[in-house]
Enzyme design. Structure first.
Site, mmCIF file in Angstrom:
data_model
loop_
_atom_site.group_PDB
_atom_site.id
_atom_site.type_symbol
_atom_site.label_atom_id
_atom_site.label_comp_id
_atom_site.label_asym_id
_atom_site.label_seq_id
_atom_site.Cartn_x
_atom_site.Cartn_y
_atom_site.Cartn_z
ATOM 1 N N LYS A 109 0.866 -1.182 0.000
ATOM 2 C CA LYS A 109 0.000 0.000 0.000
ATOM 3 C C LYS A 109 0.894 1.221 0.000
ATOM 4 O O LYS A 109 2.030 1.169 0.465
ATOM 5 C CB LYS A 109 -0.890 0.029 1.246
HETATM 6 N N1 GLU Z 1 -7.055 -0.237 -3.289
HETATM 7 C C1 GLU Z 1 -7.805 -1.403 -3.614
HETATM 8 C C2 GLU Z 1 -7.911 -2.350 -2.410
HETATM 9 O O1 GLU Z 1 -7.817 -1.927 -1.286
HETATM 10 C C3 GLU Z 1 -7.303 -2.086 -4.873
HETATM 11 C C4 GLU Z 1 -5.868 -2.460 -4.894
HETATM 12 C C5 GLU Z 1 -5.404 -2.949 -6.258
HETATM 13 O O2 GLU Z 1 -6.183 -3.006 -7.176
HETATM 14 O O3 GLU Z 1 -4.214 -3.262 -6.356
HETATM 15 O O4 GLU Z 1 -8.148 -3.511 -2.542
#
Ligand code: GLU
Length: 551
Positions: free
Chosen positions: A241
């Site tokens: 993240k």
């Molecule tokens: N931000 C989204 C999540 O929390 C998607 C992450 C992604 O597609 O890599 O799952």
């Protein structure tokens, strides 16, 4: 008390002299660090010692002459919440010790099996973890992610070495960097993060968040959840993240672009199509992904669309990616409803949040035949037990940018909206919405978590007792990263799938993960969150064991 050099000062609260002698003897065997042990036999004496603030760590027996069970831990905690505590327990009290660990104790050790190596390591790690967590990692969200993990780890008897490895992310990057405001002489300095939790499974994967509360703790919690989410979905990724601590709504489009490009160049060494692939999250969108892709490609000297997912389709984005999280959520709601014998065409839904996930969830749930009786965004909640006119709601939001002022229902706060009676409740805004404080007043049949981390562990317990079925975040919102995976596959193969292909693959993968989670939950007698976590952790643990330890 005088501290001999760098000795670790241990407060041992234990009434059985045989056990305390053993602990003292085992700690004497340590070459470095030295341990200086103070032993007391009652809680009252222990609390008096803790009050002096002279100890680095407490080793605590929960059954003492003047206090028994969980209360012993709570009283030690209340005396000094910052003191790391390691529980020493008999085999008959393991459950209690595990509960203390879920509630903030650093670790527990079994008395009958005490050995010097693991004892010394447990004390050292506990002190280190507390120090680290009290700095940048100190966040309620990170504590929640760790506690959820420890709960699942305990229930699945996870190998202790792997438990230690997974409690913290493998790589973190903290950057502070400037960007220029539209007024040329104004320069802002902001903090940015990229965290990679597990590098074992393949490249790491996870979104980028722009929000005023972003920090290392929050980013790490979200990265950890991405690990379990990807593993649960059987995607070949570890969790990551990133984020920037800024409120993006106060920036102009030019400012947002400069901020994004500079952040992308700051984390350039971390990301890459084979290394770590960002995507949108709260406060970012496909335009931000396009800028990151462009910044990265400029550095490489050729177009690298596969470095991010959630891009515009014209740049190699996948059809269906932008709605994928809400679509996946709807698929698992439909499947769960069928299992729970809930007829969705006769059911009501309340959705908190009107961004990419919440807005699309309103749309898809309405299409699935549900009556939407509540919706909300940051400005307000809107409630109408007779059903909201969804088309009018979207038209209003498009025109006014916010829901505030929409006349088709009663205005109420986000918190009040969550407590209205409905069949399906979808928190799709921020974390920490359903807590010990309001869990008792939640009045739905099925909770489907569109947001990451909307429910605390204490609230989980209350909801379970009330018989509310739940679809935990790492399952319910996994449609986003699943279609991100499809996007990455299409990009790396230079191939484009149709929307139908994407949706039918998504459906298959969501239903499969739901069924595995449900089966495990029934077989092991655990709640759906714990079952989903165990599904994910088991896969990561197996991969770690299969790869072995270098060198
Ligand atoms: N931000 C989204 C999540 O929390 C998607 C992450 C992604 O597609 O890599 O799952």
């Amino acid at each position: 008390m005088e501290n001999a050099g760098n000795a670790v000062r241990v407060l041992l609260i234990e009434d059985n002299p045989l056990h305390s002698k053993l602990v003292e003897k085992l700690l004497e065997e340590s070459k470095a660090p030295d341990f200086q042990v103070t032993t007391v036999t009652t809680l009252a004496e222990g609390l008096a010692r803790i009050r002096t603030r002279e100890h680095d760590i407490a080793l605590l027996d929960l059954t003492l002459p003047d206090s028994q069970d969980f209360a012993t831990f709570l009283r030690v905690r209340a005396e000094n919440p910052d003191l790391p505590v390691v529980i020493i327990t008999g085999t008959d009290d393991l459950k209690l010790a595990a509960r203390a660990v879920e509630s903030g104790a650093q670790d527990f050790l079994v008395k009958t099996n005490l050995q010097s190596g693991p004892l010394i390591r447990a004390l050292r790690y506990s002190i280190e973890r507390t120090r680290v967590r009290d700095a940048e990692w100190n966040s309620p969200m990170f504590r929640l992610a760790q506690r959820q993990f420890l709960k699942a780890a305990q229930l699945m008897s996870l190998d202790d070495n792997i438990r230690q490895r997974l409690l913290f992310p493998q790589r973190t990057l903290v950057v502070s960097f400037p960007f220029r405001r539209d007024k040329y002489t104004e320069v802002e300095t902001v903090f940015g993060y990229r965290v990679q939790h597990v590098l074992t499974m393949g490249p790491t994967k996870g979104g980028i968040r722009y929000h005023q509360d972003v920090g290392l703790g929050e980013t790490s919690a979200l990265a950890m959840w991405m690990t379990w989410k990807c593993a649960l979905m059987h995607l070949p990724f570890g969790g990551a993240k990133g984020g920037v601590r800024i409120d993006p709504t106060v920036l102009t489009s030019h400012e947002l672009q400069r901020l994004t490009r500079r952040y992308a160049s700051e984390i350039m060494t971390m990301i890459g199509p084979d290394k770590d692939i960002p995507a949108p999250d709260l406060g970012t969108n496909e335009r931000v992904m396009a800028w990151i892709m462009d910044t990265y490609s400029q550095q490489m000297g050729y177009a690298v669309p596969e470095v991010v997912t959630g891009k515009p389709v014209v740049l190699g984005g996948s059809p269906g990616r932008s709605e994928a999280t809400a679509r996946g959520l709807t698929y698992v709601v439909q499947r769960a409803a069928a299992n729970l014998k809930i007829d969705l065409t006769k059911s009501t839904a309340i959705v908190q949040g009107f961004g990419n996930v919440g807005g699309n969830a309103v749309k898809f749930l309405a299409e699935a035949g549900l009556k939407i009786i509540g919706a909300s965004d940051v400005s307000t909640g809107i409630y109408n037990p007779k059903g909201l006119d969804v088309n009018a709601l979207f038209a209003y939001a498009k025109q006014h940018k916010v829901l505030k002022g929409f006349a088709g229902g009663e205005a109420m706060s986000n918190a009040e909206l969550l407590e209205q009676k409905c069949d399906i409740l979808v928190p799709a805004a921020l974390q920490n919405q359903i807590t010990a404080e309001n869990a008792d007043r939640i009045n739905c049949r099925l909770l489907a978590e569109g947001a990451n981390g909307p429910t605390t562990l204490e609230a989980d317990e209350v909801l379970n007792k009330k018989g509310i079925a739940s679809l935990p975040d790492i399952l319910a919102n996994a449609g986003g990263v699943t279609v991100s995976y499809f996007e990455w596959v299409q990009d790396t193969q230079n191939y484009m799938w149709t929307l139908d292909e994407v949706n039918s693959r998504l459906h298959k993968q969501m239903v499969d993960a739901y069924e595995r989670t449900r089966t495990r939950s029934e077989r092991q007698g655990v709640d759906m969150r714990t079952a989903a976590m165990i599904e994910g952790i088991e896969r990561v643990a197996a991969a770690k064991l299969a790869r072995g330890l270098f060198p």
